[in-house]
Write a protein that holds these residues in place. Structure first.
Motif: not given
Ligand code: SF4
Ligand code: SF4
Length: 442
Positions: A389, A392, A395, A398, A411, A415
């Motif tokens: 995360c 990412c 994020y 999310c 995930c 993603r």
């Protein structure tokens, strides 16, 4: 620099840009996509989309005025740890999800269905109808719990129309008591007819129906496997969609994709767009057919599945009727109904849950109880946080719930799909912007 989509208000109000004199770099939440006129920059924290021309995109760090603009708009940042700032922002935003009025009810008039789709996760579950008494009790429960101006009901199932009498009873009582409500429905659409649609408009205050169509006539009829001896349920669905659209109800066609029907969905989408393209209230989208572990049916590889998904989705978006779900302009403070204090599901026997896909477990109470299982409600709000995360791009937006059946295998799939959706959404917004600019010039 041209702004194609503005920043969302919450980010603008709560996040301060860094000092102009500090060393800056591009935010890790910035996605760059080359385009005809230069390059698009999308900020996945603020959801702002801007366009830099050729000169600007190559020199934004040397052009002081542009650099300051990009700092103001959070595309350029100074922090090493951007995640920390996002976490602080998310904590503030999550306060909005505290003790909201209960005003969204997902009601299951039945868990039974008149179709037998091979992929349905409910095939092995108990099939029960809501009886007259429970329907009355549900309406009175809603009235007792309602302390907001307007309530929203989603009729779900099973096939909700398979027990439309329960919908009638609930709606009649709410109307008698002058409760302000509207409703939406997830349905296969088969049981609609003119009389029922009139009732849907006037009594159920139905505004939107999602109808799944998994193929052209032959494939659709085989996939749905309705319990009736109707030679072509497909024709009936198409006719019903016309009737709904004519009455002003928004109809969204959902095309579930797997390896069996990729080519067929291409033909179907042409048919549907030519049939319903004249209606402004018609929308269409595709989803990959997956089980709850994100395992895609039949495709040889995830790449093959995603490529096909992206291709069809692009085509639908280009038609002007396409929809992308799960990419929102507003900042999300929750994933879905399950972690939203304003929502509950009500099952045919009056039990209450948080997730529309859970009709047997993880429930929080019943309309016949005085209170909810608060521990269970809390557990529905636990979200996934893993090492990935921190780096990412997704994020800021999310919120994947640990309890959600879609997330049991992590995930990875989410993603990849989300990234495709965001890229497509950016390109759709860019095309809309170009079209508007041309119209303005005329
Ligand atoms: S998609 Fe996965 S890695 Fe990315 S922010 Fe969400 S949970 Fe974390
Ligand atoms: S299945 Fe997951 S996303 Fe859907 S309502 Fe339940 S918790 Fe939310």
């Amino acid at each position: 620099m041209k702004i194609i989509c503005p920043s969302n208000d919450a980010v603008k109000r709560l996040i301060k840009p860094c000092d102009y004199h500090k060393d800056v770099h591009l935010s890790k939440y910035c996605l760059r996509i080359p385009c005809m006129e230069g390059e698009l920059f999308y900020n996945n924290l603020s959801h702002e989309l801007i366009l830099l021309d050729e000169e600007e995109k190559n020199n934004y760090l040397n052009n002081q005025k542009l650099k300051e603009e990009l700092i103001d708009h959070l595309f350029l940042v100074n922090e090493d740890d951007e995640t920390k700032r996002v976490n602080e922002f998310k904590n503030i935003i999550s306060l909005f999800n505290r003790k909201k009025d209960l005003n969204k009810f997902v009601i299951f008039p039945t868990t039974d269905c008149n179709a037998r789709c091979f992929y349905c996760y409910e095939l092995t579950r108990k099939r029960i109808h809501m009886n007259e008494e429970v329907a009355k009790d549900v309406a009175n429960y809603i009235i007792k719990k309602n302390n907001s101006n307007k309530i929203s009901i989603q009729w779900f199932g099973g096939e909700p129309l398979y027990n439309y009498k329960a919908i009638d009873i609930i709606s009649d009582i709410l109307n008698e008591k002058r409760i302000n409500f509207n409703s939406t429905m997830v349905s296969n659409g088969y049981l609609f007819d003119e009389e029922l649609i009139d009732k849907a408009v006037n009594k159920w205050h139905l505004e939107y129906v999602q109808i799944t169509i998994d193929g052209t006539e032959e494939l659709y009829n085989a996939t749905k496997a309705y319990i009736y001896k109707d030679p072509s349920p497909f024709k009936k669905i198409i006719n019903n969609m016309h009737l709904l659209l004519e009455k002003g109800i928004r109809v969204e066609a959902r095309l579930n994709m797997d390896n069996r029907n990729v080519d067929d969905l291409n033909i179907l989408s042409d048919q549907l767009l030519s049939e319903f393209g004249k209606y402004n209230n018609f929308t269409i989208y595709t989803r990959l057919l997956k089980d709850f572990g994100h395992k895609i049916h039949e495709f040889n590889s995830i790449k093959e599945a995603l490529d096909n998904y992206e291709k069809l989705q692009n085509k639908l978006l280009a038609s002007g009727h396409g929809q992308i779900h799960y990419v929102q302009k507003e900042y999300q403070y929750n994933q879905c109904m399950a972690d939203d204090d304003g929502s509950i599901t009500i099952l045919p026997d009056g039990r209450i849950g948080k997730c529309e896909h859970e009709s047997e477990e993880n429930l929080i109470g019943s309309i016949y109880d005085e209170s909810f299982d608060e521990e269970m409600i809390k557990s529905w709000k636990d979200s996934i946080y893993i090492e990935d995360c921190n780096n990412c791009f997704l994020y800021p937006n999310c919120i994947l719930l640990k309890k959600c059946a879609w997330n049991i295998d992590g995930c990875d799939m989410y993603r990849q799909e989300a990234l495709i959706n965001i890229k497509n959404k950016i390109l759709a917004e860019y095309n809309r912007y170009k079209k508007d600019s041309i119209l303005k010039e005329l």
